[in-house]
Design a protein around this motif. Sequence first.
Motif, mmCIF file in Angstrom:
data_model
loop_
_atom_site.group_PDB
_atom_site.id
_atom_site.type_symbol
_atom_site.label_atom_id
_atom_site.label_comp_id
_atom_site.label_asym_id
_atom_site.label_seq_id
_atom_site.Cartn_x
_atom_site.Cartn_y
_atom_site.Cartn_z
ATOM 1 N N TYR A 245 0.853 -1.294 -0.017
ATOM 2 C CA TYR A 245 -0.204 -0.056 0.214
ATOM 3 C C TYR A 245 0.831 1.167 0.001
ATOM 4 O O TYR A 245 0.645 2.329 -0.633
ATOM 5 N N GLU A 246 1.863 1.260 0.835
ATOM 6 C CA GLU A 246 2.963 2.556 0.889
ATOM 7 C C GLU A 246 3.290 2.699 -0.438
ATOM 8 O O GLU A 246 3.481 3.843 -1.027
ATOM 9 N N ARG A 247 3.891 1.505 -1.179
ATOM 10 C CA ARG A 247 4.454 1.750 -2.295
ATOM 11 C C ARG A 247 3.564 2.296 -3.529
ATOM 12 O O ARG A 247 3.859 2.906 -4.380
ATOM 13 N N PHE A 248 2.181 1.574 -3.471
ATOM 14 C CA PHE A 248 1.228 2.297 -4.270
ATOM 15 C C PHE A 248 1.131 3.809 -4.270
ATOM 16 O O PHE A 248 0.865 4.555 -5.130
ATOM 17 N N THR A 249 0.992 4.166 -2.789
ATOM 18 C CA THR A 249 0.617 5.454 -2.558
ATOM 19 C C THR A 249 2.003 6.505 -3.265
ATOM 20 O O THR A 249 1.573 7.497 -3.707
ATOM 21 N N GLU A 250 2.980 5.964 -3.020
ATOM 22 C CA GLU A 250 4.126 6.618 -3.462
ATOM 23 C C GLU A 250 4.117 6.780 -5.136
ATOM 24 O O GLU A 250 4.352 7.768 -5.421
ATOM 25 N N GLU A 251 3.813 5.640 -5.637
ATOM 26 C CA GLU A 251 3.901 5.566 -7.027
ATOM 27 C C GLU A 251 2.470 6.645 -7.482
ATOM 28 O O GLU A 251 2.741 7.258 -8.487
ATOM 29 N N SER A 252 1.548 6.543 -6.764
ATOM 30 C CA SER A 252 0.361 7.363 -7.094
ATOM 31 C C SER A 252 0.651 8.956 -6.924
ATOM 32 O O SER A 252 0.231 9.433 -8.016
ATOM 33 N N GLU A 253 1.322 9.026 -5.767
ATOM 34 C CA GLU A 253 1.612 10.455 -5.801
ATOM 35 C C GLU A 253 2.571 11.155 -6.886
ATOM 36 O O GLU A 253 2.344 11.971 -7.398
ATOM 37 N N LYS A 254 3.453 10.275 -7.415
ATOM 38 C CA LYS A 254 4.473 10.515 -8.354
ATOM 39 C C LYS A 254 3.555 11.023 -9.633
ATOM 40 O O LYS A 254 3.915 11.658 -10.357
ATOM 41 N N ARG A 255 2.741 9.808 -9.942
ATOM 42 C CA ARG A 255 2.064 10.018 -11.071
ATOM 43 C C ARG A 255 1.071 11.239 -11.073
ATOM 44 O O ARG A 255 1.027 11.963 -11.914
ATOM 45 N N LYS A 256 0.611 11.644 -9.851
ATOM 46 C CA LYS A 256 -0.142 12.767 -9.798
ATOM 47 C C LYS A 256 0.545 14.008 -10.066
ATOM 48 O O LYS A 256 0.011 15.021 -10.703
ATOM 49 N N ILE A 257 1.753 14.014 -9.637
ATOM 50 C CA ILE A 257 2.692 15.318 -9.791
ATOM 51 C C ILE A 257 2.913 15.213 -11.180
ATOM 52 O O ILE A 257 2.869 16.483 -11.884
ATOM 53 N N GLU A 258 3.191 14.476 -11.947
ATOM 54 C CA GLU A 258 3.671 14.061 -13.215
ATOM 55 C C GLU A 258 2.243 14.712 -14.176
ATOM 56 O O GLU A 258 2.501 15.783 -15.072
ATOM 57 N N ILE A 259 1.080 14.382 -13.824
ATOM 58 C CA ILE A 259 -0.184 14.831 -14.572
ATOM 59 C C ILE A 259 -0.439 16.247 -14.162
ATOM 60 O O ILE A 259 -0.815 16.965 -15.054
ATOM 61 N N GLU A 260 -0.027 16.763 -12.796
ATOM 62 C CA GLU A 260 -0.212 17.960 -12.461
ATOM 63 C C GLU A 260 0.737 18.872 -13.553
ATOM 64 O O GLU A 260 0.338 19.872 -13.938
ATOM 65 N N GLU A 261 1.882 18.659 -13.575
ATOM 66 C CA GLU A 261 2.920 19.286 -14.523
ATOM 67 C C GLU A 261 2.463 19.205 -15.810
ATOM 68 O O GLU A 261 2.497 20.395 -16.314
ATOM 69 N N LYS A 262 1.967 18.006 -16.190
ATOM 70 C CA LYS A 262 1.437 18.234 -17.591
ATOM 71 C C LYS A 262 0.263 19.132 -17.829
ATOM 72 O O LYS A 262 0.414 19.939 -18.916
ATOM 73 N N ILE A 263 -0.714 19.205 -17.002
ATOM 74 C CA ILE A 263 -1.869 19.985 -17.100
ATOM 75 C C ILE A 263 -1.311 21.465 -16.987
ATOM 76 O O ILE A 263 -1.768 22.182 -17.775
ATOM 77 N N ASN A 264 -0.424 21.755 -15.879
ATOM 78 C CA ASN A 264 0.081 23.010 -16.139
ATOM 79 C C ASN A 264 0.847 23.496 -17.374
ATOM 80 O O ASN A 264 0.798 24.705 -17.681
ATOM 81 N N GLU A 265 1.566 22.690 -17.781
ATOM 82 C CA GLU A 265 2.261 22.994 -18.981
ATOM 83 C C GLU A 265 1.284 23.282 -20.251
ATOM 84 O O GLU A 265 1.642 24.095 -20.983
ATOM 85 N N ILE A 266 0.139 22.540 -20.203
ATOM 86 C CA ILE A 266 -0.873 22.709 -21.270
ATOM 87 C C ILE A 266 -1.417 24.130 -20.913
ATOM 88 O O ILE A 266 -1.568 24.788 -22.017
ATOM 89 N N ALA A 267 -1.591 24.602 -19.685
ATOM 90 C CA ALA A 267 -2.333 25.679 -19.371
ATOM 91 C C ALA A 267 -1.416 27.016 -19.795
ATOM 92 O O ALA A 267 -1.807 27.835 -20.468
ATOM 93 N N ARG A 268 0.008 26.777 -19.347
ATOM 94 C CA ARG A 268 0.988 27.790 -19.911
ATOM 95 C C ARG A 268 1.044 27.960 -21.258
ATOM 96 O O ARG A 268 0.964 29.174 -21.736
ATOM 97 N N ARG A 269 1.155 26.837 -22.195
ATOM 98 C CA ARG A 269 0.997 26.968 -23.779
ATOM 99 C C ARG A 269 -0.255 27.715 -24.110
ATOM 100 O O ARG A 269 -0.161 28.684 -24.938
ATOM 101 N N GLU A 270 -1.465 27.358 -23.671
ATOM 102 C CA GLU A 270 -2.692 28.243 -23.947
ATOM 103 C C GLU A 270 -2.661 29.372 -23.811
ATOM 104 O O GLU A 270 -2.766 30.391 -24.534
ATOM 105 N N ILE A 271 -2.151 29.973 -22.386
ATOM 106 C CA ILE A 271 -2.058 31.453 -21.874
ATOM 107 C C ILE A 271 -1.321 32.087 -22.870
ATOM 108 O O ILE A 271 -1.089 33.189 -23.225
ATOM 109 N N ASN A 272 -0.098 31.470 -23.240
ATOM 110 C CA ASN A 272 1.093 31.874 -24.163
ATOM 111 C C ASN A 272 0.458 32.217 -25.562
ATOM 112 O O ASN A 272 0.702 33.200 -25.923
#
Length: 161
Positions: free
Chosen positions: A47-74
């Motif tokens: 469970y700890e390994r799963f939550t750690e991987e899940s948090e890493k995945r969420k950070i990657e997704i958040e960065e991707k969403i933020n990159e899309i937002a930056r591109r659109e705003i630019n």
Amino acid sequence: MRYELGEDLKQLSFIYKVSYNTLKKIKKRSEIKGDPWIKGSRTQAGYERFTEESEKRKIEIEEKINEIARREINQIQNLTDDRYANEDILLDADFEKAADIRLNRVQKMLSIRKDIEKVYSDREKAEIEKIRVDTELKKMDLEHKRIELELKKEEAKEYLK
């Protein structure tokens, strides 16, 4: 291994037709040798390994969403700069309306993506962390009270002797 995954030792003794006392002795021996059998330890580690991987995945997704937002705003900013580069135009109503519609579309799209991916804002993350810490403190307090109760029981036994 099944015990470490959370199954009961008595049930395992019945399933494998081994004496319960034998399994208890093997468990004690493994604790002495330094490789203790801990009920549910593998499940907890998984469970700890799963939550750690899940948090890493969420950070990657958040960065991707933020990159899309930056591109659109630019893009919107570049279009605005190009449109108003000529000093003859002070305000173009059609362009402003189009930019506003596009900006609203981008905001809705990003909001929906964050909801779908369960990406939270910093404030929401802080609230979740606060709830988690409060829960841990309550668990520790409950454990402390349980230990105090055990000590009082021991004192009562000693007093009755």
